[in-house]
Design a protein around this motif. Structure first.
Motif, short mmCIF file in Angstrom:
data_model
loop_
_atom_site.label_atom_id
_atom_site.label_comp_id
_atom_site.label_asym_id
_atom_site.label_seq_id
_atom_site.Cartn_x
_atom_site.Cartn_y
_atom_site.Cartn_z
N GLN A 33 -50.28 10.52 13.13
CA GLN A 33 -49.60 11.25 14.18
C GLN A 33 -48.32 11.90 13.65
N PHE A 34 -47.65 11.22 12.72
CA PHE A 34 -46.40 11.71 12.16
C PHE A 34 -46.21 11.15 10.76
N GLN A 35 -45.70 11.98 9.86
CA GLN A 35 -45.42 11.53 8.49
C GLN A 35 -44.03 11.99 8.09
N SER A 36 -43.29 11.10 7.44
CA SER A 36 -41.97 11.42 6.92
C SER A 36 -41.91 10.97 5.47
N LYS A 37 -41.52 11.88 4.59
CA LYS A 37 -41.40 11.54 3.17
C LYS A 37 -40.02 10.94 2.94
N LEU A 38 -39.99 9.73 2.37
CA LEU A 38 -38.75 9.05 2.05
C LEU A 38 -38.49 9.23 0.55
N LYS A 39 -37.68 8.40 -0.04
CA LYS A 39 -37.37 8.51 -1.47
C LYS A 39 -38.45 7.88 -2.33
N ASN A 40 -38.53 8.33 -3.58
CA ASN A 40 -39.35 7.72 -4.63
C ASN A 40 -40.83 7.60 -4.27
N GLY A 41 -41.39 8.60 -3.61
CA GLY A 41 -42.81 8.59 -3.29
C GLY A 41 -43.19 7.68 -2.13
N ILE A 42 -42.20 7.20 -1.40
CA ILE A 42 -42.46 6.34 -0.24
C ILE A 42 -42.64 7.23 0.99
N ASN A 43 -43.65 6.93 1.77
CA ASN A 43 -43.94 7.68 2.99
C ASN A 43 -43.91 6.76 4.19
N LYS A 44 -43.37 7.27 5.28
CA LYS A 44 -43.39 6.55 6.56
C LYS A 44 -44.34 7.30 7.48
N TYR A 45 -45.27 6.53 8.04
CA TYR A 45 -46.29 7.11 8.91
C TYR A 45 -46.25 6.47 10.28
N ILE A 46 -46.49 7.27 11.29
CA ILE A 46 -46.92 6.75 12.58
C ILE A 46 -48.39 7.13 12.63
N VAL A 47 -49.22 6.12 12.70
CA VAL A 47 -50.64 6.32 12.45
C VAL A 47 -51.47 5.45 13.40
N TYR A 48 -52.65 5.92 13.71
CA TYR A 48 -53.61 5.13 14.47
C TYR A 48 -54.58 4.52 13.47
N ARG A 49 -54.59 3.18 13.42
CA ARG A 49 -55.42 2.43 12.47
C ARG A 49 -56.34 1.48 13.22
N TYR A 50 -57.47 1.17 12.59
CA TYR A 50 -58.37 0.17 13.16
C TYR A 50 -57.93 -1.23 12.75
N PHE A 51 -57.86 -2.10 13.73
CA PHE A 51 -57.55 -3.50 13.51
C PHE A 51 -58.74 -4.35 13.97
N LYS A 52 -58.93 -5.46 13.29
CA LYS A 52 -59.99 -6.39 13.67
C LYS A 52 -59.76 -6.85 15.10
N ASP A 53 -60.85 -7.06 15.81
CA ASP A 53 -60.79 -7.50 17.20
C ASP A 53 -61.68 -8.75 17.31
N TYR A 54 -61.10 -9.84 17.73
CA TYR A 54 -61.82 -11.11 17.80
C TYR A 54 -62.08 -11.50 19.24
N ASP A 55 -63.09 -12.34 19.43
CA ASP A 55 -63.42 -12.83 20.77
C ASP A 55 -62.58 -14.02 21.19
N SER A 56 -61.93 -14.67 20.22
CA SER A 56 -61.16 -15.87 20.55
C SER A 56 -60.12 -16.13 19.46
N ILE A 57 -59.17 -16.99 19.79
CA ILE A 57 -58.19 -17.44 18.78
C ILE A 57 -58.93 -18.14 17.65
N LEU A 58 -59.91 -18.96 17.98
CA LEU A 58 -60.66 -19.68 16.95
C LEU A 58 -61.33 -18.72 15.97
N ASP A 59 -61.94 -17.66 16.46
CA ASP A 59 -62.57 -16.68 15.57
C ASP A 59 -61.54 -16.07 14.62
N CYS A 60 -60.38 -15.74 15.13
CA CYS A 60 -59.31 -15.19 14.30
C CYS A 60 -58.86 -16.20 13.25
N LEU A 61 -58.64 -17.43 13.66
CA LEU A 61 -58.20 -18.46 12.72
C LEU A 61 -59.23 -18.68 11.62
N ASN A 62 -60.49 -18.79 12.00
CA ASN A 62 -61.54 -19.02 11.00
C ASN A 62 -61.60 -17.88 9.98
#
Length: 172
Positions: free
Chosen positions: A78-107
């Motif tokens: 959505q947005f990118q900002s170039k910082l120093k020394n090749g470092i970039n700051k992004y506002i981005v939409y990323r996929y994250f894992k989605d679990y059915d339960s706390i136990l599934d996440c822990l395992n």
């Protein structure tokens, strides 16, 4: 500190085969007591890699990285900002894992300890396991560490004390 969160984790952790006290303390430390997750029950804010076949959520996050992001289909910047020394700051939409339960996440998260075969022998010992994952001998010399902070076992013990003060019966 969130007693309700810790209790839910502790109850699920009883089913993991690891010390529930350790799993609860580790989870409280690594998730900011439940404040840092993404998606349903993704307590550790784990990105869904391209090969992930489970459910996933598209989440808006800020990431600061050296170089460019490797995005998968459906993710976007959505947005990118170039910082120093090749470092970039992004506002981005990323996929994250989605679990059915706390136990599934822990395992899923606890699979990281498969790389600690000596320590795994102590996975039900709330006091010894954190020490072992902080100093796992490697074939050919040297050690492997789960956490780079040499005080990690101390933080775990301190978190046990905090959990007990909150009224959780850790059984240790």
């Amino acid at each position: 500190m969130n007693k309700e969160f810790a209790q839910k984790v502790f109850d699920a952790a009883k089913e993991t085969g690891f010390s529930p006290a350790f799993v609860t303390a580790m989870t409280c430390i690594e998730t900011g007591w439940g404040r840092n997750g993404n998606g349903n029950y993704n307590l550790f804010a784990e990105l869904a890699p391209k090969e992930w076949t489970g459910k996933k959520n598209l989440v808006r996050v800020t990431q600061v990285v050296s170089g460019e992001l490797d995005l998968q289909d459906g993710e976007y910047i959505q947005f990118q900002s170039k910082l120093k020394n090749g470092i970039n700051k992004y506002i981005v939409y990323r996929y994250f894992k989605d679990y059915d339960s706390i136990l599934d996440c822990l395992n899923e998260h606890l699979k990281v300890f498969d790389d600690f075969p000596v320590a795994l022998k102590y996975k039900t010992d709330a006091h010894e396991f954190p020490k072992r994952i902080s100093n796992e001998p490697m074939t050919g010399g040297g050690t492997k560490k789960y956490d780079s902070d040499p005080q990690y076992p101390v933080f775990i013990e301190e978190t046990y004390n905090t959990l007990k003060k909150l009224g959780l019966d850790l059984g240790i």
